[in-house]
Design a protein around this motif. Sequence first.
Motif, PDB file in Angstrom:
ATOM      1  N   VAL A  54       0.930  -1.342   0.075  1.00  0.00           N
ATOM      2  CA  VAL A  54      -0.147   0.090   0.015  1.00  0.00           C
ATOM      3  C   VAL A  54       0.825   1.195  -0.179  1.00  0.00           C
ATOM      4  N   THR A  55       0.597   2.262  -0.759  1.00  0.00           N
ATOM      5  CA  THR A  55       1.162   3.531  -0.989  1.00  0.00           C
ATOM      6  C   THR A  55       0.951   4.620  -0.111  1.00  0.00           C
ATOM      7  N   GLY A  56       0.002   4.157   0.970  1.00  0.00           N
ATOM      8  CA  GLY A  56      -0.463   5.348   1.874  1.00  0.00           C
ATOM      9  C   GLY A  56       0.378   5.719   3.130  1.00  0.00           C
ATOM     10  N   MET A  57       1.569   5.209   3.200  1.00  0.00           N
ATOM     11  CA  MET A  57       2.366   5.700   4.107  1.00  0.00           C
ATOM     12  C   MET A  57       2.608   7.037   4.738  1.00  0.00           C
ATOM     13  N   PRO A  58       2.608   8.035   3.699  1.00  0.00           N
ATOM     14  CA  PRO A  58       2.591   9.511   4.202  1.00  0.00           C
ATOM     15  C   PRO A  58       1.433   9.761   4.888  1.00  0.00           C
ATOM     16  N   LEU A  59       0.252   9.264   4.427  1.00  0.00           N
ATOM     17  CA  LEU A  59      -0.975   9.525   5.326  1.00  0.00           C
ATOM     18  C   LEU A  59      -1.191   8.800   6.725  1.00  0.00           C
ATOM     19  N   ALA A  60      -0.530   7.591   6.678  1.00  0.00           N
ATOM     20  CA  ALA A  60      -0.422   6.700   7.684  1.00  0.00           C
ATOM     21  C   ALA A  60       0.499   7.617   9.040  1.00  0.00           C
ATOM     22  N   PHE A  61       1.371   8.013   8.677  1.00  0.00           N
ATOM     23  CA  PHE A  61       2.275   8.897   9.665  1.00  0.00           C
ATOM     24  C   PHE A  61       1.456  10.026  10.234  1.00  0.00           C
ATOM     25  N   LEU A  62       0.695  10.713   9.190  1.00  0.00           N
ATOM     26  CA  LEU A  62      -0.016  11.900   9.590  1.00  0.00           C
ATOM     27  C   LEU A  62      -1.488  11.369  10.351  1.00  0.00           C
ATOM     28  N   ALA A  63      -1.798  10.311  10.194  1.00  0.00           N
ATOM     29  CA  ALA A  63      -3.016   9.812  10.908  1.00  0.00           C
ATOM     30  C   ALA A  63      -2.720   9.410  12.348  1.00  0.00           C
ATOM     31  N   VAL A  64      -1.444   8.658  12.465  1.00  0.00           N
ATOM     32  CA  VAL A  64      -0.839   8.400  13.593  1.00  0.00           C
ATOM     33  C   VAL A  64      -0.649   9.848  14.329  1.00  0.00           C
ATOM     34  N   ALA A  65       0.043  10.532  13.647  1.00  0.00           N
ATOM     35  CA  ALA A  65       0.163  11.925  14.577  1.00  0.00           C
ATOM     36  C   ALA A  65      -0.670  12.460  14.926  1.00  0.00           C
ATOM     37  N   ALA A  66      -2.037  12.678  14.305  1.00  0.00           N
ATOM     38  CA  ALA A  66      -3.080  13.417  14.799  1.00  0.00           C
ATOM     39  C   ALA A  66      -3.575  12.389  16.101  1.00  0.00           C
ATOM     40  N   VAL A  67      -3.732  11.141  16.216  1.00  0.00           N
ATOM     41  CA  VAL A  67      -4.113  10.379  17.225  1.00  0.00           C
ATOM     42  C   VAL A  67      -3.117  10.857  18.630  1.00  0.00           C
ATOM     43  N   LEU A  68      -1.984  10.681  18.419  1.00  0.00           N
ATOM     44  CA  LEU A  68      -0.890  11.096  19.490  1.00  0.00           C
ATOM     45  C   LEU A  68      -1.017  12.644  19.635  1.00  0.00           C
ATOM     46  N   ALA A  69      -1.278  13.401  18.958  1.00  0.00           N
ATOM     47  CA  ALA A  69      -1.485  14.931  19.330  1.00  0.00           C
ATOM     48  C   ALA A  69      -2.512  14.842  20.191  1.00  0.00           C
ATOM     49  N   LEU A  70      -4.112  13.983  19.914  1.00  0.00           N
ATOM     50  CA  LEU A  70      -4.928  14.068  20.748  1.00  0.00           C
ATOM     51  C   LEU A  70      -4.583  13.521  22.272  1.00  0.00           C
ATOM     52  N   PHE A  71      -3.606  12.760  22.186  1.00  0.00           N
ATOM     53  CA  PHE A  71      -3.257  11.785  23.392  1.00  0.00           C
ATOM     54  C   PHE A  71      -2.565  12.906  24.197  1.00  0.00           C
ATOM     55  N   GLY A 267       8.240   5.919  -8.414  1.00  0.00           N
ATOM     56  CA  GLY A 267       7.096   5.914  -9.037  1.00  0.00           C
ATOM     57  C   GLY A 267       5.988   5.216  -8.089  1.00  0.00           C
ATOM     58  N   PRO A 268       4.696   5.722  -7.885  1.00  0.00           N
ATOM     59  CA  PRO A 268       3.951   5.073  -6.848  1.00  0.00           C
ATOM     60  C   PRO A 268       3.746   3.449  -7.031  1.00  0.00           C
ATOM     61  N   GLU A 269       3.632   3.193  -8.389  1.00  0.00           N
ATOM     62  CA  GLU A 269       3.357   1.852  -8.770  1.00  0.00           C
ATOM     63  C   GLU A 269       4.385   0.926  -8.824  1.00  0.00           C
ATOM     64  N   ASN A 270       5.587   1.561  -8.332  1.00  0.00           N
ATOM     65  CA  ASN A 270       6.858   0.618  -8.379  1.00  0.00           C
ATOM     66  C   ASN A 270       7.385   0.596  -6.858  1.00  0.00           C
ATOM     67  N   VAL A 271       7.042   1.530  -6.075  1.00  0.00           N
ATOM     68  CA  VAL A 271       7.716   1.715  -4.753  1.00  0.00           C
ATOM     69  C   VAL A 271       7.638   0.251  -3.819  1.00  0.00           C
ATOM     70  N   SER A 272       6.506  -0.569  -3.941  1.00  0.00           N
ATOM     71  CA  SER A 272       6.674  -1.840  -3.271  1.00  0.00           C
ATOM     72  C   SER A 272       7.504  -2.858  -3.571  1.00  0.00           C
ATOM     73  N   GLN A 273       7.618  -2.877  -4.949  1.00  0.00           N
ATOM     74  CA  GLN A 273       8.574  -3.827  -5.413  1.00  0.00           C
ATOM     75  C   GLN A 273       9.875  -3.459  -5.153  1.00  0.00           C
ATOM     76  N   GLN A 274      10.351  -2.060  -5.337  1.00  0.00           N
ATOM     77  CA  GLN A 274      11.728  -1.863  -5.106  1.00  0.00           C
ATOM     78  C   GLN A 274      11.836  -1.998  -3.679  1.00  0.00           C
ATOM     79  N   ALA A 275      10.891  -1.458  -2.799  1.00  0.00           N
ATOM     80  CA  ALA A 275      11.473  -1.461  -1.427  1.00  0.00           C
ATOM     81  C   ALA A 275      11.444  -3.106  -1.030  1.00  0.00           C
ATOM     82  N   GLY A 276      10.751  -4.047  -1.543  1.00  0.00           N
ATOM     83  CA  GLY A 276      10.817  -5.362  -1.312  1.00  0.00           C
ATOM     84  C   GLY A 276      12.091  -6.006  -1.798  1.00  0.00           C
TER      85      GLY A 276
END
Length: 507
Positions: A54-71, A267-276
């Motif tokens: 999944v290419t949503g890592m940037p938004l995952a960090f922002l979502a977690v940051a929002a939760v931790l800011a609430l905490f 390229g978003p379509e290639n990042v998972s393969q290259q990371a692996g």
Amino acid sequence: MPPTSGPARPSNVSDALASGRLGVPSVIFFVLSAAAPLTVVAGVVTTGYAVTGVTGMPLAFLAVAAVLALFSVGYVAMARRVENAGAFYAYVSRGLGRPAGVGAAWVALIAYNALQVGLYGAIGAAAAPVFGTLFGVEPHWALVALVAWALVGLLGLLRVDVNGLVLAVLLIAEIVVIVVFDLGQLTHPAGGSVSLDALSPANLVAPGAGALLVLAMTGFVGFESAVVFSEESKDPKRTVPMATYLSVVIIAGLYALSSWTMTVATGPENVSQQAGEQSVALIFNLAAAHFGDTVVTIGQALFMTSVLAAMISFHNTTARYAFALGRERVLPAAFGQTSPRTGSPRVASLAQSALGLLVIVLYAVNGWDPVLQLFYWAGAGGGFGVLLLIATTSVAVIAFFARTAAPENLWRRAVAPGLASVALVAVIVVAVANFATLLGVAPDSPLRWAVPAVYPVAALLGVLWGVVLRSSRPEVYARIGLGAESAAAAVLPAPGQPAPVRAGVGR
């Protein structure tokens, strides 16, 4: 002989850490070093892309940051009223009662020790390409780990501000390299155009996004440690809130930017393969294409020092937890000793160093994999333990303000920590469901349940120990959660009388 007049000689035992030595920047350096930015960008981000697809890592960090800011809203509100190097342990004691606090303390000791010793498995792998490039030889991981162990152990016995200075130098260089790498990726987009696909909200509802959120949460481990250094801060009521909020913002911004620019370069379509395929080497290979081998060598060297900086930070955090428990006699009193010269928690620091040495030797002698079986497993397990502590503390904050009627507005005392608690419990459920993926083991592996099960068992045993202390050692029970005030509570109750209960501390 009758006592002589004059000032008493300094004792080798102190119930207080050295105060007034850390300002906001120093505390932030400790917090960000524990987060290990370059290690997360090179390791956690690439692992997230490779494992989930999944290419949503940037938004995952922002979502977690929002939760931790609430905490953090309730967390820092409580920090203004409770200064204790035990942090989570003290807050749970004040909010949910002393037995629960002891249970949280045992969880904290296991989690932070796991995070600390796990890094000894990573330092050898991080050092290998640096030594190979510069000297043409790659030393055994255990030799590198022992050198790092000795340095961390020595720094742990010195003044806390000396540790802060070392971390400042390492961290600033580390962040500069990350930003340079990000600019290189952003200015060399795949296909010639900058893609925003990774920033689409749809990525957070795709299959595998739950595991992505859990991995993102591990990137923030250490953000909570500002409170651990509250007793040594110059102005805790100002330092702790500023350091906590700024750390969340800086970490979130840095991680979101880096994980997005990685998709731009591949390229978003290639990042998972290259990371692996390339794993940790991906960010350095991208940099080599943009800047050449010299910059890559510098980056690899700073990757190594990133792991070292995290070791220093976690060593200090872990030692202060043990010190807090020793000071209040939940652990043997020796752990509550500080050095009269440096103010460091010397016995707790030495104990942590002894554990690190034992782990290094054990893994080296048995030939166990230091990266997978030490760094990765201990890191995942330790991160899960910290997640449990954060969620429990969020509930404790609500209970603390409900029982003490402290003057605080509704948002800080109930709404924000309540929302954070719900979100954190949801992340815990996702984490347990995806634990085999997080550990990189088969779904039927015993580790899939054994690692997360360690914490509820430890918490239960800690609660039972707290109950035993209440009946068998009431003078110790009365000190739980009081921090530097615990010395004043060390007066034995009169025969037949209950132990004194301080305001704001649960039974």
